[in-house]
Design an enzyme around this catalytic site. Sequence first.
Site, PDB file in Angstrom:
ATOM      1  N   LYS A 121      27.809  37.062  44.048  1.00 35.94           N
ATOM      2  CA  LYS A 121      28.326  35.802  43.088  1.00 35.94           C
ATOM      3  C   LYS A 121      27.094  35.560  42.740  1.00 35.94           C
ATOM      4  CE  LYS A 121      27.526  31.577  42.062  1.00 35.94           C
ATOM      5  NZ  LYS A 121      27.149  30.037  42.384  1.00 35.94           N
ATOM      6  N   ASP A 139      32.560  31.012  41.052  1.00 33.84           N
ATOM      7  CA  ASP A 139      32.114  29.720  41.672  1.00 33.84           C
ATOM      8  C   ASP A 139      33.516  29.167  41.874  1.00 33.84           C
ATOM      9  OD1 ASP A 139      32.986  28.825  38.639  1.00 33.84           O
ATOM     10  OD2 ASP A 139      30.892  27.695  39.157  1.00 33.84           O
TER      11      ASP A 139
END
Length: 216
Positions: A121, A139
């Site tokens: 991420k 997220d």
Amino acid sequence: MLTKKVTRIAIERIMKMYPNAVPSLDARTPFQKVVSVLLSAQATDVSVNKATPALFARFPDPATLAVATPAEVEPYIKTIGLYHNKAKYLVALGQKLTHDFAGVVPNTRAELVTLPGVGRKSANVVLGDAFGVPAFAVDTHVTRISKRLTIAAANDSVRQIETRITTALPEDEWIHGHHAMIYFGREVCHAKKPECAHCPLLDLCPFGQNYLAMNG
Ligand code: SF4
């Protein structure tokens, strides 16, 4: 589950709501970006932005972090959650960048994920925001919105959500789409008490329709 076509329609609607969505972490260089992203784990972007000007003044590049001790870094980030571990990661990050990458933040995901404290991420955020390389970071906001809208299945992993979105959305919309979904998650599709009654995606959203039926 939404089809790819409707997934694209849903995310593009969110992008239209936030045509100017930008990163909320302050960073002027790829080095500052990767440090800010590392610090933002389980902390607010606001708290990170408050700490980083003094941090970057004292440690302006990987080389200065590489020769620091975690104890020297801690005072600059102690207002941020998990600062003890993050100070260790920052020093390790400085050392890795200095020794393996000649002090230059790499611009490929495969290399970024070798940096201490940088997972997929974070690598996607750095790729998109620091280098303009198409990447979609999933997220907590993206995850919640995707599951509510049934862009993703309830038990999908972060990686599966990323795949569902990146196969539905054109590559040149990934970076903007990611930021727009974060704005939308902060301002409309809150974790608690989402603003479903005023949401432009209500017609596509089983969660929102059910939420309104249950809560008036
Ligand atoms: Fe989120 Fe409600 Fe909008 Fe669905 S209708 S996307 S749950 S705010």
